[in-house]
Scaffold this motif. Sequence first.
Motif, short mmCIF file in Angstrom:
data_model
loop_
_atom_site.label_atom_id
_atom_site.label_comp_id
_atom_site.label_asym_id
_atom_site.label_seq_id
_atom_site.Cartn_x
_atom_site.Cartn_y
_atom_site.Cartn_z
N UNK A 27 33.19 -4.38 21.34
CA UNK A 27 33.55 -3.45 19.92
C UNK A 27 33.09 -1.95 21.51
N UNK A 28 34.32 -0.88 21.27
CA UNK A 28 34.18 0.32 22.00
C UNK A 28 33.57 1.10 21.47
N UNK A 29 33.09 1.09 20.09
CA UNK A 29 32.19 2.31 18.85
C UNK A 29 31.10 2.03 19.17
N UNK A 30 31.26 0.47 18.80
CA UNK A 30 29.35 0.11 18.03
C UNK A 30 29.00 -0.42 19.06
N UNK A 31 29.68 -0.81 20.72
CA UNK A 31 28.85 -1.60 21.20
C UNK A 31 28.38 -2.65 20.54
N UNK A 32 29.42 -3.52 19.17
CA UNK A 32 28.25 -4.83 19.00
C UNK A 32 29.39 -5.59 19.34
N UNK A 33 29.68 -7.45 19.36
CA UNK A 33 30.40 -8.10 19.62
C UNK A 33 30.48 -8.63 18.59
N UNK B 28 44.06 -4.78 14.64
CA UNK B 28 44.03 -4.07 13.05
C UNK B 28 41.70 -4.31 12.33
N UNK B 29 42.62 -6.08 12.52
CA UNK B 29 40.80 -5.60 11.70
C UNK B 29 39.68 -5.40 12.91
N UNK B 30 39.69 -5.87 13.86
CA UNK B 30 39.34 -5.84 15.35
C UNK B 30 38.38 -4.02 15.32
N UNK B 31 39.14 -3.33 15.07
CA UNK B 31 39.26 -1.52 15.08
C UNK B 31 38.81 -1.24 13.81
N UNK B 32 39.16 -1.92 12.96
CA UNK B 32 38.51 -1.45 11.61
C UNK B 32 37.13 -2.25 11.58
N UNK C 173 31.06 -0.96 11.80
CA UNK C 173 29.49 -1.33 12.59
C UNK C 173 28.95 -0.58 13.65
N UNK C 174 30.01 0.77 13.47
CA UNK C 174 29.00 2.46 14.30
C UNK C 174 29.39 2.51 12.68
N UNK D 64 35.74 10.75 2.62
CA UNK D 64 35.80 11.86 1.94
C UNK D 64 36.94 11.34 1.53
N UNK D 65 38.10 10.87 1.87
CA UNK D 65 39.05 10.37 1.36
C UNK D 65 39.34 9.20 0.20
N UNK D 66 38.39 9.27 -0.04
CA UNK D 66 38.00 7.69 -0.53
C UNK D 66 38.01 6.34 -0.15
N UNK D 67 37.32 6.18 1.72
CA UNK D 67 37.67 5.06 1.79
C UNK D 67 36.51 4.02 1.11
N UNK D 68 35.93 3.30 1.13
CA UNK D 68 35.20 2.30 1.21
C UNK D 68 34.09 2.24 1.94
N UNK D 69 32.84 2.00 1.36
CA UNK D 69 31.80 2.27 1.76
C UNK D 69 32.50 0.95 3.60
N UNK D 70 30.99 0.91 4.44
CA UNK D 70 31.07 0.14 6.06
C UNK D 70 31.13 -1.04 5.56
N UNK D 71 30.21 -1.15 4.23
CA UNK D 71 29.85 -2.78 3.74
C UNK D 71 30.76 -3.11 3.39
N UNK D 72 32.03 -2.54 2.86
CA UNK D 72 32.80 -3.11 2.15
C UNK D 72 33.76 -3.34 3.37
N UNK D 73 33.86 -2.77 4.06
CA UNK D 73 35.09 -3.26 5.17
C UNK D 73 34.70 -3.84 5.96
N UNK D 74 32.94 -4.17 5.93
CA UNK D 74 32.91 -6.09 7.47
C UNK D 74 33.05 -6.49 6.26
#
Length: 205
Positions: free
Chosen positions: A10-16, A29-33, A38-39, A111-121
Amino acid sequence: MSQANWLIKGSASERWIVTAPGAPAGVAKAVEQLDAALDGFSGNMPGWFRAVKRTGSWWYLICVAIAVVVVVVVAPVEIGMRIAVGIAAGILLAVVSGPLLRLLATAQSRAGGAASADRVIGDVAGTARPIPQGVADRATAVLDSGAAPEGTVHALVWRAAQGSSDEAAAAELVELWRKAAPDQASAHQARMEQYQAQLRDQDKR
């Protein structure tokens, strides 16, 4: 060293990240999300924080420069002391401001009502999953050696990824790695034994 297209850093998180076998629709799109989650960002990363991140270690120099200018202008002490105080204040500002700015940015992204990072994962786990650095290193070593077909390695990494945690797949990948890179495997085993010995010594104390 080869780089499989299903193994992405990942370019943002630097995680594999490993993508699902078969390259399902929406994988990019899934990889980007997943990378963003992860970041720490479940929504879009604010532009201002993206700019801050791009400064990297220069952020410390920017904070020091700002602090030195402010202290030199306002502090009623000798100039050398002003500069020294400004440098110290700038370093402190950089250390404190980094986490605070990240906290503000993550709050803004949700702020726009996005799900939590854990939910996205969890939501993208059928298409892309995070993997530890060690798993990525083992997979690459096995691929480079030709010890197993790429499809087999891909399936093992996918099954051993976070969110699946198939212990049998992880163990099979380790065995392939030991055959493909015995020197790496032996060095890793020695480090693990040393670490376990240190833990035992701490428990005895």
